[in-house]
Design a protein around this motif. Structure first.
Motif, PDB file in Angstrom:
ATOM      1  N   TYR A   1      13.551  -0.760   7.011  1.00 56.86           N
ATOM      2  CA  TYR A   1      13.336  -0.965   5.577  1.00 56.86           C
ATOM      3  C   TYR A   1      14.444  -1.834   4.972  1.00 56.86           C
ATOM      4  O   TYR A   1      14.179  -2.737   4.150  1.00 56.86           O
ATOM      5  CB  TYR A   1      13.293   0.392   4.865  1.00 56.86           C
ATOM      6  N   ILE A  59       4.148   1.817  13.108  1.00 59.49           N
ATOM      7  CA  ILE A  59       4.549   1.466  11.735  1.00 59.49           C
ATOM      8  C   ILE A  59       4.977   0.009  11.647  1.00 59.49           C
ATOM      9  O   ILE A  59       4.594  -0.719  10.714  1.00 59.49           O
ATOM     10  CB  ILE A  59       5.679   2.406  11.267  1.00 59.49           C
ATOM     11  N   ALA A  63       1.873  -2.217  12.169  1.00 60.88           N
ATOM     12  CA  ALA A  63       0.887  -2.086  11.093  1.00 60.88           C
ATOM     13  C   ALA A  63       1.367  -2.712   9.780  1.00 60.88           C
ATOM     14  O   ALA A  63       0.541  -3.027   8.913  1.00 60.88           O
ATOM     15  CB  ALA A  63       0.548  -0.622  10.878  1.00 60.88           C
ATOM     16  N   THR A  64       2.676  -2.878   9.630  1.00 60.37           N
ATOM     17  CA  THR A  64       3.205  -3.431   8.373  1.00 60.37           C
ATOM     18  C   THR A  64       3.751  -4.861   8.524  1.00 60.37           C
ATOM     19  O   THR A  64       3.936  -5.551   7.511  1.00 60.37           O
ATOM     20  CB  THR A  64       4.353  -2.540   7.838  1.00 60.37           C
ATOM     21  N   PHE A 108       0.642  -7.292   6.080  1.00 60.95           N
ATOM     22  CA  PHE A 108       1.206  -7.346   4.723  1.00 60.95           C
ATOM     23  C   PHE A 108       2.382  -8.318   4.675  1.00 60.95           C
ATOM     24  O   PHE A 108       3.087  -8.522   5.662  1.00 60.95           O
ATOM     25  CB  PHE A 108       1.664  -5.957   4.278  1.00 60.95           C
ATOM     26  N   LYS A 109       2.615  -8.827   3.478  1.00 62.41           N
ATOM     27  CA  LYS A 109       3.694  -9.790   3.291  1.00 62.41           C
ATOM     28  C   LYS A 109       4.506  -9.451   2.037  1.00 62.41           C
ATOM     29  O   LYS A 109       4.012  -8.775   1.124  1.00 62.41           O
ATOM     30  CB  LYS A 109       3.136 -11.209   3.123  1.00 62.41           C
ATOM     31  N   ARG A 122       4.762  -5.324   1.519  1.00 64.94           N
ATOM     32  CA  ARG A 122       5.206  -4.754   2.798  1.00 64.94           C
ATOM     33  C   ARG A 122       6.455  -3.906   2.613  1.00 64.94           C
ATOM     34  O   ARG A 122       6.571  -2.825   3.198  1.00 64.94           O
ATOM     35  CB  ARG A 122       5.469  -5.886   3.789  1.00 64.94           C
ATOM     36  N   ILE A 166       5.428  -0.569   1.016  1.00 60.31           N
ATOM     37  CA  ILE A 166       4.720   0.322   1.949  1.00 60.31           C
ATOM     38  C   ILE A 166       5.700   0.979   2.906  1.00 60.31           C
ATOM     39  O   ILE A 166       5.675   2.210   3.114  1.00 60.31           O
ATOM     40  CB  ILE A 166       3.639  -0.466   2.723  1.00 60.31           C
ATOM     41  N   VAL A 167       6.594   0.186   3.492  1.00 60.05           N
ATOM     42  CA  VAL A 167       7.588   0.766   4.412  1.00 60.05           C
ATOM     43  C   VAL A 167       8.516   1.719   3.665  1.00 60.05           C
ATOM     44  O   VAL A 167       8.904   2.779   4.186  1.00 60.05           O
ATOM     45  CB  VAL A 167       8.395  -0.361   5.100  1.00 60.05           C
ATOM     46  N   ILE A 172       6.817   5.018   3.154  1.00 62.53           N
ATOM     47  CA  ILE A 172       6.770   5.730   4.442  1.00 62.53           C
ATOM     48  C   ILE A 172       8.114   6.406   4.713  1.00 62.53           C
ATOM     49  O   ILE A 172       8.179   7.573   5.152  1.00 62.53           O
ATOM     50  CB  ILE A 172       6.404   4.758   5.580  1.00 62.53           C
TER      51      ILE A 172
END
Length: 331
Positions: free
Chosen positions: A63, A118, A121-122, A126-127, A131, A134-135, A138
């Motif tokens: 992250y 993870i 998938a991210t 996603f950009k 992104r 989302i991370v 999580i």
């Protein structure tokens, strides 16, 4: 870098303090692994906390790389990854086959499986900011789960009235860590960093309050066991004395009864023997009477009488009347 500018001095201060306190928390298990190394055994310890810590550090570091404005978050989590990897390596070196197998399954599940999912998938679908968000969420979800795990220890402290399972030093440093990173997240205006540390701070306060309440009290379970042990022992001893006394009396009574029975049996045996002898004599007498009972005499036959007399008597013997012979046989 803008982070080290005079316009962000408190962000830097809280970040550095967060690194220092978090490093102390990461190094807290060192005495445990020294004992493991000396004993050449895991001593019953579990590898779950270290695998989970490694996964958490890797997730937050990912992250921080995406955010690009939290270098102090990258620094502490990279150090945490190295330390947790060393812990897990030492654990695997001295663990049993079953513990080693379980640890490897957890590593493959969390680090090799979930973390890879993870990232993949991210990373591509996603950009940009989406992104990162989302991370970040999580990471928030996982951190909330990690912070909620000690709630079971809090309930156990309240139930047992004992703080032996909740060391004060660990609770204090975890609370201090939550305070540092909460301030860092608020000053950086990053809710993904601040939000889970709010829960960590509140939980740390609860733990320290419980420690202050129950630190001088004895465990409730131990007190109840000690309270009920003495009366139970007295009752058992008294009952044992009565049981022994009654057992002795019963044994005496049983011995007297057996001896009386043996005496009576011995006394009855002669009577039974005499009765049996009498019956045998009566039977013998009955047989004799049947054999020697007088029968009606056949008609007189001189020749037959002479043969009988010649067979049963010598030549010159005096012949007695037949009735006398019958009476003699009957006698």
């Amino acid at each position: 870098m803008a982070l080290f500018d005079l316009h962000h001095p408190w962000v830097f201060v809280f970040g550095v303090l967060g690194n220092i306190v978090s490093l102390l928390v990461f190094l807290a298990p060192v005495p445990t692994f020294i004992r493991i190394y000396k004993a050449k055994s895991t001593l019953g310890y579990q590898s779950v906390p270290y695998v989970v810590s490694l996964f958490s550090a890797m997730l937050w570091m990912y992250y921080a790389f995406l955010k690009k404005s939290a270098p102090l978050l990258i620094s502490i989590n990279s150090i945490g990854c190295v330390i947790e990897t060393l812990y897990i390596s030492i654990f695997l070196g001295y663990a049993s086959k079953i513990a080693r197998r379980q640890t490897m399954k957890m590593l493959l599940l969390l680090v090799g499986g979930l973390y890879s999912v993870i990232v993949l998938a991210t990373m591509f679908p996603f950009k940009g900011t989406l992104r990162v968000n989302i991370v970040g969420w999580i990471c928030v979800a996982f951190s909330v789960c990690v912070f909620a795990a000690p709630l079971s220890i809090v309930f156990k402290v309240v139930k047992t009235k004992s703080v032996e399972f909740m060391p004060f030093n660990l609770s204090f440093f975890l609370t201090l860590t939550a305070v540092m990173w909460l301030g860092y997240g608020l000053l950086l205006k990053d809710m993904c960093i601040a939000l889970p540390n709010v829960l960590g701070f509140l939980l740390g306060i609860v733990q320290m309050v419980l420690y202050g309440i129950y630190r001088n009290q004895k465990p409730l379970e131990v007190a109840e066991e000690k309270k009920g042990a003495v009366p139970e022992l007295v009752i058992n001893v008294a009952g044992l004395g009565e049981l022994l006394h009654s057992s002795v009396e019963d044994s005496k009574t049983t011995a007297i009864t057996v001896s009386d029975a043996v005496t009576e049996e011995k006394a009855e045996k002669p009577d039974q023997k005499s009765k049996e002898e009498e019956k045998e004599e009566e039977n013998r007498a009955g047989k004799t009477m049947m054999i020697t009972a007088p029968q009606p005499l056949p008609p007189a036959n001189p020749n037959l009488d002479d043969n009988v007399l010649q067979f049963t008597h010598p030549v010159n013997a005096q012949i007695e009347p037949p009735s006398a012979a019958v009476v003699l046989c009957a006698a």
